[in-house]
Design a protein around this motif. Structure first.
Motif, mmCIF file in Angstrom:
data_model
loop_
_atom_site.group_PDB
_atom_site.id
_atom_site.type_symbol
_atom_site.label_atom_id
_atom_site.label_comp_id
_atom_site.label_asym_id
_atom_site.label_seq_id
_atom_site.Cartn_x
_atom_site.Cartn_y
_atom_site.Cartn_z
ATOM 1 N N GLY D 209 57.690 14.380 58.082
ATOM 2 C CA GLY D 209 58.517 13.055 57.869
ATOM 3 C C GLY D 209 60.265 12.855 57.926
ATOM 4 O O GLY D 209 60.565 14.132 58.549
ATOM 5 N N GLU D 210 60.340 11.282 58.135
ATOM 6 C CA GLU D 210 61.826 11.501 58.308
ATOM 7 C C GLU D 210 61.967 11.726 57.083
ATOM 8 O O GLU D 210 62.021 12.011 55.442
ATOM 9 C CB GLU D 210 62.174 10.735 59.173
ATOM 10 N N PRO D 211 64.084 12.277 56.995
ATOM 11 C CA PRO D 211 64.164 12.258 55.393
ATOM 12 C C PRO D 211 64.188 10.587 55.089
ATOM 13 O O PRO D 211 64.453 9.959 55.815
ATOM 14 C CB PRO D 211 66.387 12.615 56.020
ATOM 15 N N GLY D 212 63.558 10.820 54.146
ATOM 16 C CA GLY D 212 64.189 9.319 52.302
ATOM 17 C C GLY D 212 62.202 8.465 53.402
ATOM 18 O O GLY D 212 62.315 7.498 53.055
ATOM 19 N N PHE D 213 61.406 9.217 53.679
ATOM 20 C CA PHE D 213 60.009 8.182 53.780
ATOM 21 C C PHE D 213 59.088 8.859 53.056
ATOM 22 O O PHE D 213 59.664 9.555 51.726
ATOM 23 C CB PHE D 213 59.388 9.618 55.555
ATOM 24 N N ARG D 214 59.440 7.454 52.669
ATOM 25 C CA ARG D 214 58.558 7.027 51.084
ATOM 26 C C ARG D 214 56.603 6.676 51.261
ATOM 27 O O ARG D 214 57.146 5.848 52.755
ATOM 28 C CB ARG D 214 59.359 5.823 50.208
ATOM 29 N N LEU D 233 50.524 13.056 55.722
ATOM 30 C CA LEU D 233 51.836 12.179 53.772
ATOM 31 C C LEU D 233 52.377 11.322 55.329
ATOM 32 O O LEU D 233 52.284 10.034 53.914
ATOM 33 C CB LEU D 233 52.417 13.284 54.201
ATOM 34 N N THR D 234 52.608 11.369 56.206
ATOM 35 C CA THR D 234 53.619 10.280 57.418
ATOM 36 C C THR D 234 52.993 9.463 56.748
ATOM 37 O O THR D 234 53.151 8.207 57.543
ATOM 38 C CB THR D 234 54.297 10.692 58.315
ATOM 39 N N GLY D 281 54.210 13.455 44.420
ATOM 40 C CA GLY D 281 54.439 12.157 43.943
ATOM 41 C C GLY D 281 55.602 12.031 43.860
ATOM 42 O O GLY D 281 56.525 10.749 43.955
ATOM 43 N N ALA D 282 57.272 12.615 45.318
ATOM 44 C CA ALA D 282 57.999 13.244 44.637
ATOM 45 C C ALA D 282 58.346 11.660 45.794
ATOM 46 O O ALA D 282 59.139 11.251 46.701
ATOM 47 C CB ALA D 282 58.902 14.131 45.016
ATOM 48 N N LEU D 283 57.329 11.640 46.860
ATOM 49 C CA LEU D 283 57.377 10.955 48.266
ATOM 50 C C LEU D 283 56.766 9.202 48.109
ATOM 51 O O LEU D 283 58.077 8.370 48.785
ATOM 52 C CB LEU D 283 56.002 11.073 48.934
ATOM 53 N N ILE D 284 56.415 8.780 46.994
ATOM 54 C CA ILE D 284 56.082 7.585 46.385
ATOM 55 C C ILE D 284 57.444 7.050 46.091
ATOM 56 O O ILE D 284 58.305 7.117 45.308
ATOM 57 C CB ILE D 284 55.212 7.266 44.725
ATOM 58 N N ASP D 285 57.447 5.452 46.583
ATOM 59 C CA ASP D 285 58.747 4.896 46.992
ATOM 60 C C ASP D 285 58.528 3.804 45.980
ATOM 61 O O ASP D 285 57.861 2.283 46.006
ATOM 62 C CB ASP D 285 58.700 4.047 48.444
ATOM 63 N N THR D 286 58.751 3.560 44.028
ATOM 64 C CA THR D 286 59.079 2.241 43.262
ATOM 65 C C THR D 286 59.389 2.436 41.900
ATOM 66 O O THR D 286 59.773 3.657 41.472
ATOM 67 C CB THR D 286 57.881 1.671 42.609
#
Lengths: 206, 629, 319, 333
Positions: D209-214, D233-234, D281-286
């Motif tokens: 994944g790219e930096p900042g991927f959520r 994951l991405t 969990g650290a990849l979730i965006d909200t």
């Protein structure tokens, strides 16, 4: 105004005077007024074109008034500021020289030209010329008009009974003018009435 | 206040709203709604027995809801006029007031709102301002922390006629506060809410601090400020005095107030700018000096009066320097904070100024109005020529100024005509003209503006009241835009005849802007509507012709929207820049016959042919000059 | 200050950055300074207002060496508070980028990667709020292998990557796995011992910070982490396994996280952990995440006392 | 008398896949049998427990023990094999970590029995039948081993020398371990053998994944057309690769399926599931609690996903069964 308007109001010889105002550096700082003068001189029926430092100043108005007599001008174009600024001034000036005030037309080469295109001098100059030409074109077809008189009901209404409204009402009433003071709340006084002692007198606000 | 009530020439109409304003200078017809008070003004003697008897208590707006009033009430004891009213929304109709009033029989539950018409020569608008509600600024906790109050609440708490008889107490525990913080610029000078300076709050907070300090020298007051603005006579001296009295001034805008949940004391977090250090000080009470904002019904009033609003919603003066009291409508004047926040001395001065401006008119028997009215050529009107009246002129007129009876040509009642030019542009027979804005004049102007390289030019039609003012404001603000703009002025967008637009494109104009007032601002009530309908018809026609999107643009731009005027012109320039020149040329040439087709009757309009001949001469003079160079 | 026409000044460079365009609108009200907690908590000379002034005045050197340039973590509390709507963090970021270009380095201690453990999964690069880690390839024993490396000038030290790294390959002094687990208390079986993991920023008031230390150690054991993004569900479980009765994680209110998203990350992780505990039919409320807002003075006391109460009650019930 | 080393295989609570892997060695088994004697392999040859009991302690050189400890018998034999073997290898995920059977630790025995004997769609029995440990029949008393309350892994009940992960362990790794064992080249006791130290990501060639991927929504593999070149994951699909030990040869990834975690925690991972929750969990965006719940709800069965093979080996398992903090009596979810 029931008479039939003339489609061709200009039977006589047309003699147009064009005045290009410098407005100090407001106009002249961006475009050379002389260039516009030179351009105006080449337009049909323009018998007089000149620049003036401040057309609205006494000297500027005098110049126009004298020119109307000297050159027998029957149309005047003033390329200067906005009509919202000085149209009444120049209408009054030409009227003083005996010309119907509606035979004067302004070209707005300040607010709508040099101030808006300060960094495009060539464009501004071209536009100033076009606006002047456009005013020249219009005056060719202007007709003498008289203001319309309407009767006046000598009664004032002041909307809002706060400190400004009360002040206006009192001043009007003390001049003998019947005044209706309208307030939407049950009492006049506005915000002021709610205040404690007020600056600078520190007295009761009511 | 009392003077106003006593002055016999002043007819105070409280509890009354302006419903409708019609007419013109010297001859306004104003409809007022006298709201039902359920108390007869001619009988009420102001004794207050009804209030005593009334069992209903509701918050009193006048006391910033810090104290109750009855449903039968006057907002304050010194109310002018001192006539009680029944608040029917809260009244439970127990009729105890009726009994209390007794023989006076002033209470009348059958009253209804009354519409009253008044003939008026001149109007002064002094509708004032309202207060910013700081509860939207969560950081200050107003409405959550009991001991954070507004300046207006402070005025009532500190007022001997107020709910506490002038004893300043904390709402949380009714103790008198020993330490107070005042915060200035709450909701003003803040782009998130109101970008402007609210004008009087600096002096206002100093005044309150001085008053409190005079009452109780032990009280400790800190005023948090960004800048202290004391521009008028005596103001700076007063500020000095406050400092000498020991009132603390701390430069730095507080970012946050927190509260001790037990004591309800408050902690103000701010940077002390002089120190460059963050401070967190504890106070018993905090006062927020909230911004002045336009009245909530200012938009409504603006359309009732047909006057424009400045950014932020205040009324807009005709010219900020030269005619700061005048509205664009002759005979309507502004005074006080409805134009923008103002302190008492300035408001009083503006009241006098407005009275002076109005009395010029009111002392005259007659008043001059512009003769730019519509006139009919009866021999062209279809009612006369074909015996069939189309009636479009009647439909276009917002003032009922067109008389059309039987097979007689339409006639304009000059006294009623305001000179928008809508009927002129709408007339399919070109049987109506407008003095000072004839087709011939406008055509001659347009041709001069498009004499040279028309494909590079953007012909901008602007109405006199709004868009022309917007263009002026763009200039005065030095918002630069393309110098290819060529402006034309008519009185109203209603006057922007389809023929002008076709002609502009036939002449090869690169772009045409059709702009006027926003509908609610229109100087001619519904003139803009007439113009807007026509404009959208034109837009559809041009779309069908295959004209590039954006060459013909319709925009409503008020006199306050200089930035918008500049932006629109620049966007139009971008449109032109994005069409390759040969494609633009091809499109212009392709559409010329389409335009000519639609203009086949235009040369027959009186004066137009002559204007064409004359402007050919003028254009030649212009182009030959350029060629000579 | 020579503002020669046509020459790109320092201020011009900063203004060219998105968010920096309103730089000159700053009228030095100080809202940003007091909204931010860095000056109070970490560095007395931290002052965004003054940095903006330095930029306006072309004081490059002073700006590059100012702690403000390096300590701003772009939480943007100041942006939403700024009455002039200046995107201050972006101005500071622009200054920092210019400083890095000029050879200045961050004074902060960045996380480091242990390549013996790193498997190059890239999760650190994805989760970092500052794009500090990135993957690179190098040859190891003739095979091209992928590793993470961290730009020390971008790393703000929040530890979100440390917690997210599946293999414990990322660490920083003070926030390594070993250092955190070493702080777990010896737990008497009959004491309602709880661990409070608290981030460095959620407790704005000094009195609330002091409160943490006021409890007896066998009741409330405080472990400081830079950000709740550093929370590792493994640690919470290990703590409970070691006999701790409750774990309270104290972070910032959503939208107020000092490291942009650590608090959101923590609520995701704790949410997941909570679900899994439920699936295992284990009591779920032993691990609690509280997100404290800047105006919630005194809330931490309620939270700790509340949890202590619950723990004591459930211990009494079991006994 | 032969001097060849002795090997044993045993199959406890498991599917038998590990045994099949051994048979998949094919002709290489012949090589093994030339070098070693297989003395106990119930799945393939007719040995009895009695034969093993008859052996001397440590007589078997190496025992490959697969399967979890689910009942008395499993445990009994685990002890027996320990006693008789020099080296005891936990062979395959079930014996290494509890494996798939370990997922049963989310439930108590009664609810499992209800499912199996009463409510399963293929069961039509209203008698409430339950397995009995002791039944009297005319021939006498028959005993069945009792089920344990929890599933354990081999090291829970006895000392284990080596752990060989995988569900099943891949053939080549098995072969390599045989060779190492027979040549006496096994590492220090307690090691994981037949696998690498790093995680599956180390050998996965998919683009990361790219930096900042959520992640804003999780999907199951069948719900999405998976790009074979991108990190799962991405694509919003949970992959246990980041925390799972490599060594499997990535057959799942090659088949365009995410890693399911059968090789267990990689070096540095304390608790595979908690660590995966920490990473993913650290990849979730909200920052919105409601949105968070919505996202988390898209993870169907988090414990079963993150601890698919290691639940019995997890800290949560320990908390539930050893610390007694579990509320076994509470209703199931």
């Amino acid at each position: 105004m029931s008479e039939k308007p003339s489609a061709n109001p200009n039977d006589g010889e047309l003699r147009i005077g064009v005045y290009i105002c410098h407005c100090g550096s407001n106009i002249a700082g961006v475009i050379p007024p002389k260039d516009v003068v030179e351009f105006a001189e080449g337009l049909p029926d323009v018998v007089r074109a000149t620049d003036t430092l401040y057309a609205c100043a006494d000297s500027g108005q005098r110049l126009i008034k004298e020119d109307i007599k000297k050159y027998k001008l029957n149309r005047v174009v003033v390329s200067a500021c906005s009509v919202r600024m000085h149209e009444p001034t120049f209408r009054a000036a030409v009227a003083e020289a005996g010309l119907n005030p509606f035979l004067m037309e302004m070209a707005n080469i300040r607010e709508q030209c040099t101030w808006a295109h300060g960094h495009d001098r060539d464009g501004a100059l071209q536009k100033a010329k076009d606006l002047t030409a456009s005013a020249v074109a219009k005056v060719r077809f202007l007709t003498e008009l008289d203001m319309i008189n309407v009767p006046v009901t000598q009664k004032a209404m002041v909307i809002g009974g706060g400190v400004a409204g009360i002040s206006a009402s009192l001043d009007l009433a003390e001049q003998g003018i019947e005044t209706i003071l309208v307030e939407k709340e049950p009492t006049i006084g506005g915000v002021m009435a709610q205040l404690n002692k007020t600056f600078p007198t520190m007295d009761c606000s009511i | 206040m009392v003077d106003a009530a006593r002055q016999p020439k002043i007819d105070v109409r409280a509890f009354t709203e302006v419903e409708k304003v019609e007419g013109f200078v010297g001859n306004f017809k104003v409809t007022l709604r006298e709201k039902a008070k359920y108390v007869r003004a001619d009988r009420c003697n102001g004794c207050g027995a009804c209030t005593l008897a009334c069992p209903v208590e509701v918050p009193n707006y006048f006391e910033m809801s810090l104290a109750p009033r009855k449903a039968a009430y006057v907002p304050m004891s010194q109310s002018v006029p001192l006539i009680y009213s029944i608040d029917m929304e809260n009244c439970i109709q127990c009729y105890k007031c009726v009994d209390a009033c007794g023989a006076l029989e002033a209470i009348d539950f059958s009253q209804e709102d009354k519409l009253v018409e008044e003939d008026i020569g001149a109007i002064v608008v002094a509708t004032g301002f309202s207060h910013f509600d700081p509860s939207v600024m969560e950081e200050y906790g107003y409405a959550r922390y009991p001991n954070v109050i507004t300046a207006m609440e402070m005025e009532r708490l500190n007022n001997s006629a107020g709910p506490t008889s002038g004893d300043l107490i904390r709402p949380s525990d009714h103790e008198s506060p020993k330490t107070l913080a005042f915060i200035n610029c709450v909701g003003s000078r803040d782009k998130r809410y109101n970008p402007y300076c609210s004008n009087f709050c600096c002096m206002y907070s100093i005044k309150n601090a001085v008053l409190l300090k005079q009452m109780n020298p032990d009280v400790d007051i800190t005023i948090y400020y960004m800048d202290i603005r004391t521009p008028s006579k005596g103001y700076e001296e007063f500020y000095d005095r406050a400092r000498e009295m020991g009132i603390h001034f701390s430069q730095g805008r507080p970012s946050l107030i927190t509260e001790n949940p037990e004591t309800h004391n408050l902690y103000v977090h701010a940077e002390d700018i002089a120190l460059g250090r963050v401070t967190e000080k504890e106070y018993d009470m905090v006062m927020l000096n909230q911004a002045a904002i336009p009245q909530p019904d200012q938009n409504h009033m603006s359309s009732v009066l047909n006057v424009a609003q400045s950014p932020g919603g205040w009324f807009m003066e005709y010219h900020p320097k030269l005619r700061p009291i005048d509205s664009p409508t002759d005979g309507i004047f502004f005074a006080g904070a409805c134009l923008g926040p103002k302190d008492i001395p300035s408001s009083v001065a503006q009241g006098s100024a407005a009275a002076a401006r109005a009395s010029r008119i009111l002392h005259s028997e007659e008043w001059d109005i512009e003769p730019t009215v519509a006139v009919v050529w009866p021999d062209r009107c279809s009612a006369e020529t074909k015996g069939r009246a189309c009636g479009l002129c009647v439909k276009a007129c917002p003032y009922g100024a067109v008389k059309l009876e039987g097979d007689k040509a339409a006639e304009i009642i000059t006294a009623k005509c305001h000179g928008c030019g809508g009927c002129v542009a709408e007339c399919p027979e070109d049987a109506i003209t407008q003095l000072h804005y004839t087709d011939a004049q406008i055509l001659a102007q347009m041709r001069a503006l498009l004499a040279e390289k028309p494909e590079e030019k953007i012909l901008a039609f602007r109405c006199h009241w709004c868009s022309y003012g917007g263009a002026d404001l763009a200039g005065t603000s030095h918002f630069e835009y393309t110098a290819n703009e060529r402006g034309m002025k008519v009185m109203c967008s209603a006057r922007m005849d389809s023929d002008f637009i076709y002609e502009a494109f036939r002449l090869g104009a690169g772009g045409v802007l059709y702009s006027g007032c926003h509908p609610q601002d229109c100087h001619y009530i519904t003139g803009q509507v007439v113009g807007a309908k026509r404009a959208s018809r034109l837009k559809k026609t041009f779309d069908r012709m295959g004209m590039t999107e954006g060459r013909f643009r319709i925009e409503w731009i008020s006199a306050a929207e200089g930035d918008k005027y500049a932006r629109v012109l620049n966007e139009m320039q971008d449109v032109l820049d994005n069409i390759p020149p040969e494609e633009l040329h091809e499109e212009i040439e392709r559409l010329k016959p389409e335009m000519s087709k639609r203009l086949k009757n235009f040369p027959g309009v009186p004066g137009v042919e002559e204007a064409m001949v004359y402007s050919d001469k003028l254009v030649k003079a212009i182009t030959s000059q350029l060629e000579a160079k | 200050m020579s503002h020669t026409a046509g020459v790109q000044t320092f201020a011009d460079e900063v203004k060219a950055v998105p968010g920096g365009e309103h730089l000159e609108l700053c009228y030095s009200c100080g809202t940003c300074v007091s909204k931010c907690m860095i000056q109070q908590k970490v560095e007395p000379d931290y002052n965004p207002r003054r940095l903006l002034r330095m930029v306006m005045e072309g004081m490059e050197e002073a700006a590059f060496t100012s702690p403000t340039t390096w300590l701003c973590s772009e939480c943007d509390l100041c942006f939403s508070a700024c009455p002039q709507e200046i995107h201050i963090s972006q101005v500071i970021k622009a200054v920092k980028e210019l400083a890095v270009r000029a050879g200045y380095t961050s004074p902060l201690t960045a996380v480091t990667v242990n390549e013996d453990l790193c498997s190059g999964c890239g999760i650190c690069a994805m989760v970092c709020p500052y794009e500090a880690p990135s993957l690179y390839e190098k040859e190891v024993d003739g095979v091209l292998d992928r590793f993470s490396k961290v730009d020390p000038n971008k790393c703000m030290g929040c530890g979100t990557c440390v917690a997210a790294c599946p293999l414990g390959a990322i660490a920083r002094v003070g926030v390594s796995n070993a250092e955190i687990t070493a702080q777990f208390p010896e737990t008497p079986k009959d004491a309602p011992t709880m661990i409070v993991f608290t981030c460095d920023w959620s407790l704005r008031e000094a009195e609330d910070v002091a409160l943490l230390e006021s409890y007896p150690e066998d009741e409330v054991n405080v472990i400081h982490i830079p950000c709740t993004g550093r929370i590792d569900p493994q640690h919470a479980l290990m703590a409970l396994d070691s006999g701790v009765k409750g774990v309270l994680v104290c972070g910032c209110k959503p939208g107020e996280c000092h490291y942009k998203r650590g608090t959101d990350v923590a609520s995701c992780k704790i949410g997941l952990l909570d679900t899994m505990l439920g699936q295992m039919n284990l009591p779920q409320k032993q691990i609690r995440f509280v997100q404290i807002g800047t105006q919630e003075r005194g809330r931490i006391r309620e939270e700790i006392d509340g949890m202590l109460n619950t723990l004591t009650q459930s211990m009494e019930a079991m006994a | 008398m032969t001097s060849k080393p002795k090997l044993a295989f045993y199959w406890a609570a498991s599917c038998g896949g590990c045994e099949i892997t051994v048979t998949e060695l094919g002709m290489r088994l012949v090589d093994i049998s030339e070098k070693a004697d297989i003395v106990f392999w119930p799945a393939a040859m007719d040995f009895k427990y009695e034969d093993v009991r008859a052996m001397a302690d440590n007589e078997i050189d190496i025992t490959f023990f697969n399967g979890a400890i689910r009942n008395e018998e499993n445990e009994e034999i685990a002890h027996l094999m320990r006693q008789k073997s020099k080296i005891l290898i936990a062979f395959g995920s079930c014996s290494h970590l509890g494996g798939i059977p370990g997922l049963a630790n989310m439930y108590d025995i009664e609810s499992l029995c209800q499912r199996v004997f009463d409510t399963s769609p293929s069961v039509d029995d209203t008698r409430g039948t339950r397995p009995q440990t002791c039944t009297i029949v005319p021939e006498g008393e028959i005993k069945l081993p009792a089920l344990y309350e929890q599933v354990q892994y081999l090291a829970d009940v006895t000392d284990v020398d080596y752990f060989m992960p995988g569900c099943p362990p891949v053939v080549d790794q098995v072969w390599a371990v045989f060779q190492a064992a027979l040549s006496g080249n096994l590492p220090t006791k307690g090691s994981v053998i037949g696998a690498s130290a790093k995680s599956v990501c180390d050998v996965c060639t998919r683009k990361k994944g790219e930096p900042g991927f959520r992640i804003t929504e999780f999907k199951r593999p069948h719900e999405v057309e998976l790009d074979p070149d991108l990190c799962f994951l991405t694509q919003g699909v949970i992959c246990c690769g980041p925390a799972t030990r490599a060594g499997c040869g990535t057959p799942c990834l090659n088949g365009n399926m995410p890693c399911r975690g059968c090789y267990g925690p990689a070096e540095g991972v304390e608790d595979q599931g908690a660590k995966l929750a920490s990473a993913i969990g650290a990849l979730i965006d909200t920052d919105d609690p409601e949105k968070l719940n919505q996202i988390l709800e898209t993870i169907v069965d988090p414990a079963g996903t993150f601890y698919r093979f290691g639940l019995a080996h997890s800290i949560m398992n320990k908390m539930k069964y050893e610390r007694g903090t579990g509320h076994e009596t509470e209703d199931l979810h």
